[in-house]
Design a protein around this motif. Sequence first.
Motif, PDB file in Angstrom:
ATOM      1  N   THR A 183     -45.446  31.849  37.107  1.00  0.00           N
ATOM      2  CA  THR A 183     -46.732  30.883  37.333  1.00  0.00           C
ATOM      3  C   THR A 183     -46.252  30.367  39.053  1.00  0.00           C
ATOM      4  O   THR A 183     -45.176  30.597  39.519  1.00  0.00           O
ATOM      5  N   PRO A 184     -47.473  29.890  39.447  1.00  0.00           N
ATOM      6  CA  PRO A 184     -47.214  29.095  40.956  1.00  0.00           C
ATOM      7  C   PRO A 184     -45.781  28.275  40.894  1.00  0.00           C
ATOM      8  O   PRO A 184     -45.383  28.452  41.876  1.00  0.00           O
ATOM      9  N   ALA A 185     -45.772  27.498  40.011  1.00  0.00           N
ATOM     10  CA  ALA A 185     -44.557  26.663  39.956  1.00  0.00           C
ATOM     11  C   ALA A 185     -43.286  27.481  39.769  1.00  0.00           C
ATOM     12  O   ALA A 185     -42.174  27.042  40.504  1.00  0.00           O
ATOM     13  N   GLY A 186     -43.221  28.402  39.150  1.00  0.00           N
ATOM     14  CA  GLY A 186     -41.953  29.355  38.992  1.00  0.00           C
ATOM     15  C   GLY A 186     -41.595  30.057  40.433  1.00  0.00           C
ATOM     16  O   GLY A 186     -40.613  30.182  40.884  1.00  0.00           O
ATOM     17  N   VAL A 187     -42.892  30.544  41.206  1.00  0.00           N
ATOM     18  CA  VAL A 187     -42.667  31.132  42.535  1.00  0.00           C
ATOM     19  C   VAL A 187     -42.031  30.064  43.415  1.00  0.00           C
ATOM     20  O   VAL A 187     -41.400  30.448  44.265  1.00  0.00           O
ATOM     21  N   GLY A 188     -42.486  28.790  43.317  1.00  0.00           N
ATOM     22  CA  GLY A 188     -42.087  27.855  44.218  1.00  0.00           C
ATOM     23  C   GLY A 188     -40.681  27.707  44.161  1.00  0.00           C
ATOM     24  O   GLY A 188     -39.865  27.221  45.008  1.00  0.00           O
ATOM     25  N   LEU A 189     -40.294  27.642  42.736  1.00  0.00           N
ATOM     26  CA  LEU A 189     -38.982  27.075  42.554  1.00  0.00           C
ATOM     27  C   LEU A 189     -38.051  28.546  42.974  1.00  0.00           C
ATOM     28  O   LEU A 189     -36.875  28.057  43.591  1.00  0.00           O
ATOM     29  N   ILE A 190     -38.378  29.708  42.840  1.00  0.00           N
ATOM     30  CA  ILE A 190     -37.473  30.815  43.411  1.00  0.00           C
ATOM     31  C   ILE A 190     -37.595  30.829  44.825  1.00  0.00           C
ATOM     32  O   ILE A 190     -36.512  30.992  45.738  1.00  0.00           O
ATOM     33  N   GLY A 191     -38.632  30.295  45.566  1.00  0.00           N
ATOM     34  CA  GLY A 191     -38.717  30.058  46.928  1.00  0.00           C
ATOM     35  C   GLY A 191     -37.635  29.047  47.466  1.00  0.00           C
ATOM     36  O   GLY A 191     -36.999  29.251  48.467  1.00  0.00           O
ATOM     37  N   SER A 192     -37.539  28.022  46.588  1.00  0.00           N
ATOM     38  CA  SER A 192     -36.513  27.010  46.725  1.00  0.00           C
ATOM     39  C   SER A 192     -35.083  27.301  46.875  1.00  0.00           C
ATOM     40  O   SER A 192     -34.171  26.915  47.454  1.00  0.00           O
ATOM     41  N   PHE A 193     -34.855  28.343  46.032  1.00  0.00           N
ATOM     42  CA  PHE A 193     -33.390  28.961  45.794  1.00  0.00           C
ATOM     43  C   PHE A 193     -32.960  29.576  47.004  1.00  0.00           C
ATOM     44  O   PHE A 193     -31.563  29.098  47.405  1.00  0.00           O
ATOM     45  N   GLY A 194     -33.677  30.123  47.823  1.00  0.00           N
ATOM     46  CA  GLY A 194     -33.135  30.845  49.083  1.00  0.00           C
ATOM     47  C   GLY A 194     -33.078  29.557  50.132  1.00  0.00           C
ATOM     48  O   GLY A 194     -31.958  29.526  51.035  1.00  0.00           O
ATOM     49  N   LEU A 195     -33.806  28.660  50.119  1.00  0.00           N
ATOM     50  CA  LEU A 195     -33.641  27.300  50.837  1.00  0.00           C
ATOM     51  C   LEU A 195     -32.574  26.473  50.629  1.00  0.00           C
ATOM     52  O   LEU A 195     -31.816  26.123  51.361  1.00  0.00           O
ATOM     53  N   VAL A 196     -31.890  26.411  49.383  1.00  0.00           N
ATOM     54  CA  VAL A 196     -30.849  25.849  48.868  1.00  0.00           C
ATOM     55  C   VAL A 196     -29.704  26.504  49.525  1.00  0.00           C
ATOM     56  O   VAL A 196     -28.638  26.117  49.860  1.00  0.00           O
ATOM     57  N   GLY A 197     -29.785  27.828  49.480  1.00  0.00           N
ATOM     58  CA  GLY A 197     -28.791  28.709  50.142  1.00  0.00           C
ATOM     59  C   GLY A 197     -28.487  28.560  51.636  1.00  0.00           C
ATOM     60  O   GLY A 197     -27.476  28.283  52.179  1.00  0.00           O
ATOM     61  N   MET A 198     -29.915  28.213  52.417  1.00  0.00           N
ATOM     62  CA  MET A 198     -29.919  28.022  53.915  1.00  0.00           C
ATOM     63  C   MET A 198     -29.226  26.398  53.900  1.00  0.00           C
ATOM     64  O   MET A 198     -28.762  26.418  55.072  1.00  0.00           O
ATOM     65  N   LEU A 199     -29.524  25.600  53.157  1.00  0.00           N
ATOM     66  CA  LEU A 199     -28.784  24.320  53.494  1.00  0.00           C
ATOM     67  C   LEU A 199     -27.502  24.567  53.472  1.00  0.00           C
ATOM     68  O   LEU A 199     -26.503  23.737  54.162  1.00  0.00           O
ATOM     69  N   ILE A 200     -26.880  25.115  52.294  1.00  0.00           N
ATOM     70  CA  ILE A 200     -25.308  25.230  52.208  1.00  0.00           C
ATOM     71  C   ILE A 200     -24.910  26.073  53.381  1.00  0.00           C
ATOM     72  O   ILE A 200     -23.799  25.827  54.088  1.00  0.00           O
ATOM     73  N   GLY A 201     -25.542  27.158  53.979  1.00  0.00           N
ATOM     74  CA  GLY A 201     -25.161  27.850  55.045  1.00  0.00           C
ATOM     75  C   GLY A 201     -25.236  27.013  56.253  1.00  0.00           C
ATOM     76  O   GLY A 201     -24.123  26.973  57.091  1.00  0.00           O
ATOM     77  N   SER A 202     -26.031  26.236  56.424  1.00  0.00           N
ATOM     78  CA  SER A 202     -26.375  25.631  57.862  1.00  0.00           C
ATOM     79  C   SER A 202     -25.399  24.121  57.667  1.00  0.00           C
ATOM     80  O   SER A 202     -24.704  23.925  58.881  1.00  0.00           O
ATOM     81  N   THR A 203     -24.820  23.774  56.718  1.00  0.00           N
ATOM     82  CA  THR A 203     -23.990  22.634  56.684  1.00  0.00           C
ATOM     83  C   THR A 203     -22.574  22.785  56.731  1.00  0.00           C
ATOM     84  O   THR A 203     -21.656  22.190  56.884  1.00  0.00           O
ATOM     85  N   SER A 204     -22.265  24.346  56.424  1.00  0.00           N
ATOM     86  CA  SER A 204     -20.814  24.762  56.490  1.00  0.00           C
ATOM     87  C   SER A 204     -20.505  25.690  57.777  1.00  0.00           C
ATOM     88  O   SER A 204     -19.309  25.828  57.759  1.00  0.00           O
ATOM     89  N   VAL A 205     -21.688  26.083  58.374  1.00  0.00           N
ATOM     90  CA  VAL A 205     -21.402  27.175  59.453  1.00  0.00           C
ATOM     91  C   VAL A 205     -20.515  26.317  60.750  1.00  0.00           C
ATOM     92  O   VAL A 205     -19.914  27.191  61.381  1.00  0.00           O
ATOM     93  N   GLY A 206     -20.774  25.076  60.786  1.00  0.00           N
ATOM     94  CA  GLY A 206     -20.000  24.206  61.927  1.00  0.00           C
ATOM     95  C   GLY A 206     -18.516  24.557  61.455  1.00  0.00           C
ATOM     96  O   GLY A 206     -17.621  25.025  62.584  1.00  0.00           O
ATOM     97  N   THR A 207     -17.686  24.495  60.375  1.00  0.00           N
ATOM     98  CA  THR A 207     -16.564  24.869  60.129  1.00  0.00           C
ATOM     99  C   THR A 207     -16.351  26.046  60.335  1.00  0.00           C
ATOM    100  O   THR A 207     -15.105  26.387  60.890  1.00  0.00           O
ATOM    101  N   LEU A 208     -16.916  27.006  60.029  1.00  0.00           N
ATOM    102  CA  LEU A 208     -16.781  28.357  60.110  1.00  0.00           C
ATOM    103  C   LEU A 208     -16.586  28.809  61.718  1.00  0.00           C
ATOM    104  O   LEU A 208     -15.699  29.387  62.078  1.00  0.00           O
TER     105      LEU A 208
END
Length: 441
Positions: A39-64
């Motif tokens: 459904t549109p809501a399900g597609v939006g939720l999947i879209g946010s999965f990648g963005l959660v990964g981006m949040l983790i990546g952007s907030t940990s990259v400084g240490t790396l």
Amino acid sequence: MTLLVLAICGITVIADGYDVIIYGAVVPSLLHEPGWGLTPAGVGLIGSFGLVGMLIGSTSVGTLTDVIGRRKTLIGCLTCFSVMTALCATATSPEMFGLFRFAAGLGLGGVLPTASALVGEYSHPKSRNLVFAIVFSGFPVGGMIAALTGIFVIPRFGWQAMFLLGILPLLLVVPLALMLLPESLVFLLRKGRHAEAQKTANRWGIELDDVRKAVPAPESRPSENGSGSKSPVRVLFSRGYAMATLCFLAMCCLCLFMIYGFNTWLPEIMHRAGHSSASSLGFLLMFNIGAVVGTIALSLVADRIGSKPIIITTYTVSSVAVLVLSLHLPTAVLYAAVALGGLGAMGTQSFVLAFVSKHYPVGASATAMGWSLGFGRIGSMLAPPLLGLIIGSGLAFQWNFYALAVPGLIGALLTWLVPRAPRTEAPADLVNAEGPTPSPA
């Protein structure tokens, strides 16, 4: 040296933009994928999965980057999201697809702050708006490639082919970066690798003494426990900078909400407004064309008159353009409006980051950029599911545009509220000497 770093980082951001924006291009196909029942809501939720990964990546990259350096970090992030994007084509269920998108997001999240730090390290303050605009224009260029590719590829080969093409950065860009991309001189000096830093500086015609001026001596570096100079985070929330910091955090959040709202849902919204599938992808193409052309053109003005008036203008333009899209007007007018929307949304982000980089003292500017990008990811995560809920609720398509117009108006007001920086010293040439240090929050 500057041109080489700019070129490689720019190409990397293009790959980043393609990888992010192909999701919006395939949303209509995912909604009709047999056996998935999305459904549109399900597609939006999947879209946010990648963005959660981006949040983790952007907030940990400084240490790396502090451990392995900016060069290896950028190459590693590029490899990660390229491989995981290609694996999305093999997904046999929404759950598997979402998992691969999350993993790709981990790499994607580290690309922008690392590329920003490398480019910012070698750019002069007087041309920083232009340099940031050129680098960040790679994101909409990637979007243009995604939209053009989608128009041709999806009807003939299916949405999976769009993700298979995501392997190209691994094959084309990574070898180029391995051969030509130099390590950050600031990183080498901080690690005590002075001979290597001198060799790199000599190779590229850089005066190493100028770089050393931007690297504080060990005893003068800010510490988190408050001893000696203030830590970068304390500077951000000190009396002179707290108001600006809060404004910048909210501005990035609102801006990324608009960017990811557009790039995820624009084709589907325009399709529901009565446009054909190819025409709907054409709107996504025009959105990114407007972002590239308009951002680079305005960056020349921003370097002359300052970031603040330009940001107020671009935020306002984005809101007006979105409201025009909600009207039943000729297609040519809507194309022009969506191009202005691309300038208003994506252009604003590059100008905001340039504004942030120049607003704080040299020891805190990189941390300020990391906090701004990290907090901004909240907006990028909220946009896909929120607009998906609006679409799924059965409301008229205009309500999606209303939801995208309000952040622009609020952002313009917040920009106007940013006070003048209290410091009196001139900013150093290498404003990002500390590298990206995103907040873990």
